[in-house]
Design a protein around this motif. Structure first.
Motif, mmCIF file in Angstrom:
data_model
loop_
_atom_site.group_PDB
_atom_site.id
_atom_site.type_symbol
_atom_site.label_atom_id
_atom_site.label_comp_id
_atom_site.label_asym_id
_atom_site.label_seq_id
_atom_site.Cartn_x
_atom_site.Cartn_y
_atom_site.Cartn_z
ATOM 1 N N LYS A 141 0.806 -1.172 0.108
ATOM 2 C CA LYS A 141 -0.155 0.133 0.053
ATOM 3 C C LYS A 141 0.776 1.251 0.050
ATOM 4 C CE LYS A 141 -4.174 -2.197 1.752
ATOM 5 N NZ LYS A 141 -5.454 -1.833 2.968
ATOM 6 N N PHE A 142 2.167 1.107 0.157
ATOM 7 C CA PHE A 142 2.954 2.237 0.439
ATOM 8 C C PHE A 142 3.788 2.282 -0.899
ATOM 9 C CE2 PHE A 142 2.510 0.816 4.562
ATOM 10 C CZ PHE A 142 2.213 1.905 5.310
ATOM 11 N N ALA A 143 3.535 1.606 -2.025
ATOM 12 C CA ALA A 143 4.171 1.522 -3.433
ATOM 13 C C ALA A 143 3.101 2.124 -4.444
ATOM 14 C CB ALA A 143 4.586 0.222 -3.663
ATOM 15 N N LYS A 144 3.782 2.407 -5.545
ATOM 16 C CA LYS A 144 3.161 3.064 -6.689
ATOM 17 C C LYS A 144 3.728 2.392 -7.814
ATOM 18 C CE LYS A 144 5.765 7.383 -7.064
ATOM 19 N NZ LYS A 144 5.669 8.817 -7.380
ATOM 20 N N PHE A 145 2.918 2.030 -9.023
ATOM 21 C CA PHE A 145 3.515 1.448 -10.324
ATOM 22 C C PHE A 145 4.548 2.580 -11.084
ATOM 23 C CE2 PHE A 145 2.910 0.301 -14.610
ATOM 24 C CZ PHE A 145 3.608 -0.660 -14.812
ATOM 25 N N GLU A 146 5.793 1.936 -11.011
ATOM 26 C CA GLU A 146 6.714 2.847 -11.668
ATOM 27 C C GLU A 146 7.471 2.080 -12.750
ATOM 28 O OE1 GLU A 146 8.654 5.604 -8.394
ATOM 29 O OE2 GLU A 146 8.990 3.574 -8.142
ATOM 30 N N PRO A 147 6.850 1.859 -13.777
ATOM 31 C CA PRO A 147 7.357 1.016 -15.083
ATOM 32 C C PRO A 147 8.723 1.413 -15.679
ATOM 33 C CG PRO A 147 5.482 2.626 -15.652
ATOM 34 C CD PRO A 147 5.553 2.663 -14.208
ATOM 35 N N ASP A 148 9.167 2.526 -15.318
ATOM 36 C CA ASP A 148 10.469 2.971 -15.560
ATOM 37 C C ASP A 148 11.564 2.743 -14.266
ATOM 38 O OD1 ASP A 148 9.832 5.068 -13.989
ATOM 39 O OD2 ASP A 148 10.480 6.513 -15.074
ATOM 40 N N ASN A 149 10.990 2.203 -13.248
ATOM 41 C CA ASN A 149 11.999 1.921 -12.191
ATOM 42 C C ASN A 149 11.560 0.569 -11.531
ATOM 43 O OD1 ASN A 149 14.157 2.792 -10.349
ATOM 44 N ND2 ASN A 149 12.508 3.254 -8.872
ATOM 45 N N LEU A 150 11.036 -0.509 -12.166
ATOM 46 C CA LEU A 150 10.666 -1.511 -11.617
ATOM 47 C C LEU A 150 11.770 -2.492 -10.795
ATOM 48 C CD1 LEU A 150 8.642 -3.244 -14.673
ATOM 49 C CD2 LEU A 150 7.672 -2.199 -12.553
ATOM 50 N N GLN A 151 12.987 -2.154 -11.324
ATOM 51 C CA GLN A 151 14.116 -2.826 -10.568
ATOM 52 C C GLN A 151 15.141 -1.921 -9.896
ATOM 53 O OE1 GLN A 151 15.846 -6.249 -12.726
ATOM 54 N NE2 GLN A 151 14.676 -5.456 -14.579
ATOM 55 N N GLY A 152 14.509 -0.765 -9.464
ATOM 56 C CA GLY A 152 15.100 0.379 -8.861
ATOM 57 C C GLY A 152 16.226 0.880 -9.594
ATOM 58 N N GLU A 153 16.283 0.847 -11.090
ATOM 59 C CA GLU A 153 17.452 1.439 -11.916
ATOM 60 C C GLU A 153 17.644 2.897 -11.615
ATOM 61 O OE1 GLU A 153 14.627 -1.189 -14.499
ATOM 62 O OE2 GLU A 153 14.313 -0.112 -12.694
ATOM 63 N N LYS A 154 16.399 3.682 -11.346
ATOM 64 C CA LYS A 154 16.717 4.954 -11.007
ATOM 65 C C LYS A 154 16.776 5.335 -9.615
ATOM 66 C CE LYS A 154 14.108 6.711 -15.174
ATOM 67 N NZ LYS A 154 13.179 7.504 -15.475
ATOM 68 N N LYS A 155 16.128 4.637 -8.712
ATOM 69 C CA LYS A 155 16.148 4.972 -7.298
ATOM 70 C C LYS A 155 15.884 3.740 -6.475
ATOM 71 C CE LYS A 155 14.546 8.021 -3.661
ATOM 72 N NZ LYS A 155 13.938 9.171 -3.216
#
Length: 278
Positions: A141-155
């Protein structure tokens, strides 16, 4: 008796769930990383439950090749799979990339689950009523869908990435449940409660405090295992699919988990990542 495949059952909630199911004389097929620990657990479960039909398969479920191989072994041994419990999961303090170049949190808690589930579907279709139980977390519930950061590539953050993977697991649950709506396979997700199960003890510093917090202020191990076992075999869940449960009963998951467009996007991205294994 049912053929039940369960991951991450060498300790914690998974082991207690395995004990409950073994006591009912179901045939258990346990997948875990450590052969030594796995063999010790199945021998202990056999003694505790007088059930000889408990088997162990070694695999690192963060590695897609291991997942593919263990699924093949199950296919060679079994004619049918009645229940799949995707219980294994972990949190990693530092961003770690596997030899397959996947971030470990994402690979273990989500992508490996998708691969194992989809490769076992042919065996589950042979069951009169098959069930898939995906163990998620209220942390989703503390997450959001981040298709450009699925694997923590950006953060990358340990809790952020873990919560994200558990959100993706619920999104997968709902999408798969819809796709299998006309078939004999039920798919549900659950949060077992805030339980002291050794979770996060693979880390150092503040993340280990999660274990001690739940040990003294959390729910009982039995609470989560009872729910997990019931979702797997109890008649009261006959025909129930595409739902999210906690020990309090059926609950709403986060708003993000119900977004159909994002679920389709996640499905397609996952499909492209698994194309060599499916």
């Amino acid at each position: 008796m049912k053929n039940i495949v369960i991951t991450g059952a060498t300790n914690g909630i998974g082991r207690e769930t395995a004990r409950l199911l073994a006591a009912k004389q179901h045939h258990l097929h346990i997948i875990g990383r450590s052969m030594e620990k796995g063999e010790a657990v199945i021998e202990a479960l056999k003694r505790e439950t007088s059930n000889p039909n408990i088997f162990f398969y070694q695999a690192d479920l963060s590695l897609l090749e291991d997942v593919r191989v263990v699924a093949e072994r199950l296919g060679e041994k079994l004619q049918v799979v009645d229940v799949l419990i995707n219980n294994a999961g972990a949190l990693f303090e530092k961003r770690t990339v596997t030899k397959e170049r996947l971030e470990e949190t994402f690979a273990l808690n989500y992508l490996g689950v998708v691969l194992l589930t989809r490769t076992l579907l042919p065996l589950m279709r042979k069951s009169t009523e098959a069930r898939i139980v995906n163990v998620s977390s209220v942390g989703h519930k503390f997450a959001k869908f981040e298709p450009d950061n699925l694997q923590g590539e950006k953060k990358y953050g340990a809790m952020k990435s873990y919560a994200g993977a558990k959100l993706y697991l619920i999104m997968f649950t709902y999408e798969l449940a819809e796709q299998l709506e006309s078939e004999n396979i039920q798919v549900n997700a659950m949060h077992p409660g805030n339980i002291s199960s050794g979770f996060a003890m693979n880390n150092k510093g503040p993340y280990r405090l999660l274990h001690y917090f739940t040990k003294y202020a959390g729910d009982s191990l039995k609470t989560g295992a009872d729910l997990e076992a019931d979702l797997a075999v109890s008649e009261k869940y006959n025909g129930v699919t595409g739902k999210y449960f906690t020990p309090k009963g059926e609950q709403a998951s986060s708003a993000a988990s119900y977004n159909k467009e994002n679920r389709k996007t996640l499905w397609n991205v996952s499909e492209s990542m698994l194309v060599s294994y499916l």
